[in-house]
Design an enzyme around this catalytic site. Structure first.
Site, PDB file in Angstrom:
ATOM      1  N   SER A 136      -8.154  -2.257   4.857  1.00 25.78           N
ATOM      2  CA  SER A 136      -9.357  -3.088   4.904  1.00 25.78           C
ATOM      3  C   SER A 136     -10.340  -2.570   5.942  1.00 25.78           C
ATOM      4  O   SER A 136      -9.941  -1.984   6.952  1.00 25.78           O
ATOM      5  CB  SER A 136      -8.963  -4.529   5.260  1.00 25.78           C
ATOM      6  OG  SER A 136     -10.091  -5.293   5.617  1.00 25.78           O
ATOM      7  N   TYR A 161      -5.253 -10.758  10.315  1.00 24.63           N
ATOM      8  CA  TYR A 161      -5.379 -10.043   9.044  1.00 24.63           C
ATOM      9  C   TYR A 161      -5.616  -8.549   9.296  1.00 24.63           C
ATOM     10  O   TYR A 161      -4.950  -7.686   8.722  1.00 24.63           O
ATOM     11  CB  TYR A 161      -6.523 -10.637   8.217  1.00 24.63           C
ATOM     12  CG  TYR A 161      -6.846  -9.848   6.972  1.00 24.63           C
ATOM     13  CD1 TYR A 161      -5.961  -9.823   5.900  1.00 24.63           C
ATOM     14  CD2 TYR A 161      -8.027  -9.111   6.867  1.00 24.63           C
ATOM     15  CE1 TYR A 161      -6.249  -9.091   4.747  1.00 24.63           C
ATOM     16  CE2 TYR A 161      -8.321  -8.384   5.726  1.00 24.63           C
ATOM     17  CZ  TYR A 161      -7.431  -8.379   4.677  1.00 24.63           C
ATOM     18  OH  TYR A 161      -7.720  -7.645   3.540  1.00 24.63           O
TER      19      TYR A 161
END
Length: 341
Positions: A136, A161
């Site tokens: 990501s 995350y």
């Protein structure tokens, strides 16, 4: 060299197959005659009806095999590898969402760390041609230098995350080094499009509009120093992945990482105005969101901006879909799917 050549004789295992990216990638491979084994736990992080709509489309293909299961369950993962012997593995199963990771850290560790570990272990014992996995843009944290390059320092994640995604990159590097697994990590930059994730801002804004509610914009109402985002249309993401699938890393270190982003960041407010125009076109009437401005949320970063030079050099591809085109496709789909016209 034809970078998009896929081998229909090979079996592709896609985790998170009824997720946003997983669905579109599975569909593209199936359309080209490939065998796709999809794993997904179909959790209720967002509307499961949307996930089942995607699944129903995939099940029309003869060469699609669906396994309802969680990659954090090692037995399911090992059994799937033993039974189907995938040649290429694409790990897209993950608990997504930066803000949600602050409220529910457990599920991130289960899915993003333990789940990915299980995939790596399975690849270790069942040799695969290529492991491609989702990382990501959040790994760049609050980096000030733009555009973000794959060689940048990424040891300051600002959300759990992001930490799990950085961990995935480290784990893949280790397994690639120890067990000779060709692995490619993909740092996605704000993916959007039809049938996307309802937890994403553009989707949520549209939901709010039709519910007659104001939208919340987390930029302090600061138009001068507005948030910048590299919004990447789903077709561009899938094209990038597809080209990479048949091009595993070669050489001594079989481990690559690529940005897949639009390389053209937009101000959040410009993105919102473009969405208003797209909905106006879809509905044949003017759409203006009622806006409430609030402080930036913990875990959010002020800008994301991808350098795509490495991707372009590797597979001769650079995402280029404009937000005008991409958001119009989303708006048309939304109005049709939810019967808003």
């Amino acid at each position: 060299m034809n970078y998009t050549t896929l081998d229909p004789s090979k079996t592709y295992l896609i985790t998170g197959a009824v997720g946003f990216i997983g669905f579109y990638l599975s569909k593209k491979l199936l359309e080209q005659g490939c065998t796709v084994v999809g794993i997904d736990n179909v959790n209720d992080y967002y509307d499961v009806n949307l996930k089942y709509t995607r699944l129903n489309q995939l099940e029309h293909f003869e060469k699609f095999i669906f396994i309802k299961g969680d990659i954090s369950d090692k037995d399911i993962v090992i059994k799937t590898f033993k039974e189907w012997k995938p040649n290429i593995v694409v790990n897209l199963a993950a608990q997504a969402g930066v803000r949600y990771s602050i409220e529910n850290p457990d599920v991130y560790i289960q899915s993003n760390i333990i789940g990915f570990y299980n995939i790596l272990e399975a690849c270790r014992y069942h040799l695969v041609d290529h492991l491609v996995y989702a990382s990501s843009s959040s790994v760049y944290g609050a980096n000030k230098k733009v555009p973000f390059e794959e060689t940048d320092f990424v040891d300051n994640p600002v959300s759990l995350y992001a930490s799990t995604k950085k961990s995935n990159e480290l784990m893949a590097h280790t397994y690639s080094h120890l067990y000779n697994i060709p692995a490619t990590g993909l740092r996605f930059f704000t993916v959007y499009g039809p049938m996307g994730r309802p937890d994403m801002a553009y989707f949520g804004f549209t939901d709010k509009y039709f519910a007659g509610e104001p939208i919340k914009i987390f930029n302090n109402g600061d138009f001068k120093n507005d948030l910048y985002r590299d919004f990447t249309y789903i077709d561009d993401i899938v094209e990038g992945i597809e080209r990479l699938l048949s091009n595993p890393p070669k050489g001594e270190v079989k481990n690559n990482i690529y940005n897949i982003g639009n390389n053209s960041p937009e101000k959040l407010m410009v993105f919102i105005e473009t969405l208003e125009k797209a909905l106006s076109n879809a509905l044949d009437k003017e759409v203006l969101f009622e806006k409430i401005f609030e402080p930036i949320k913990a875990g959010d970063v002020p800008a994301t901006y991808a350098s795509t030079d490495l991707l372009q050099k590797a597979v001769d591809f650079k995402p280029e879909t404009s937000i005008e085109k991409g958001l119009q496709k989303f708006a048309d789909w939304y109005v049709d799917y939810y019967g808003q016209k």
